[in-house]
Scaffold this motif. Structure first.
Motif, short mmCIF file in Angstrom:
data_model
loop_
_atom_site.label_atom_id
_atom_site.label_comp_id
_atom_site.label_asym_id
_atom_site.label_seq_id
_atom_site.Cartn_x
_atom_site.Cartn_y
_atom_site.Cartn_z
N VAL A 155 13.29 -0.49 12.28
CA VAL A 155 11.97 -1.00 12.68
C VAL A 155 10.92 -0.60 11.65
N VAL A 156 10.99 0.61 11.16
CA VAL A 156 10.05 1.04 10.13
C VAL A 156 10.20 0.18 8.88
N ALA A 157 11.42 -0.05 8.46
CA ALA A 157 11.65 -0.82 7.23
C ALA A 157 11.24 -2.27 7.37
N LYS A 158 11.50 -2.87 8.51
CA LYS A 158 11.23 -4.30 8.67
C LYS A 158 9.79 -4.62 9.07
N ARG A 159 9.18 -3.76 9.88
CA ARG A 159 7.88 -4.14 10.46
C ARG A 159 6.71 -3.28 10.01
N LEU A 160 6.95 -2.04 9.56
CA LEU A 160 5.84 -1.16 9.24
C LEU A 160 5.60 -1.00 7.73
N VAL A 161 6.65 -1.08 6.94
CA VAL A 161 6.49 -0.96 5.49
C VAL A 161 6.09 -2.32 4.95
N SER A 162 5.10 -2.32 4.08
CA SER A 162 4.60 -3.58 3.53
C SER A 162 5.69 -4.28 2.72
#
Length: 129
Positions: free
Chosen positions: A95-102
């Motif tokens: 989730v961090v890689a797909k949705r939070l990191v630009s």
């Protein structure tokens, strides 16, 4: 008694001087950003917090199951709890890689190397060794 009063006065008045003027520090300018700021994604942040919380619960369950030696099928419970902990950690990372990191790509040319002679010397040393 005078020593005690003097010590208390020095202790409580430390750093407080009358009549001194301290200019307010100027805020430092922000460095230029490489990627444009985006609005926060609250649902993704909440999902990451939820997954990390569930991973914590499963890790604590692993320790509890390991400490309680009298549980039936202890090996299966250990595997389930640590497996779920790693699965929740993985889900949080996704989730961090797909949705939070630009995901914006910025194309800029690399600058000139600062020390080309030293870089050539390093390359020569690596080739010779």
């Amino acid at each position: 008694m005078n020593w005690l009063v003097a010590a208390l006065v020095v202790l409580f008045s430390r750093g407080k001087r009358r009549g001194t003027w301290h200019p307010e520090p100027r805020p430092e300018p922000e460095p230029p950003r490489f990627v444009a700021p985006e609005p926060p994604d609250r649902r993704a942040e909440l999902a990451v917090v939820l997954f990390l919380g569930l991973a914590t619960v499963c890790a604590v369950a692993f320790v509890v199951v390991y400490a309680l030696d009298r549980l039936p099928r202890q090996t299966q419970l250990l595997g389930l709890s640590i497996g779920l902990a790693f699965a929740f950690l993985g889900a949080a990372a996704v989730v961090v890689a797909k949705r939070l990191v630009s995901q914006q790509e910025v194309e800029e040319a690399y600058g000139v190397p600062e020390h080309p002679e030293e870089q050539e010397a390093v390359v020569r040393i690596v080739d010779e060794s």
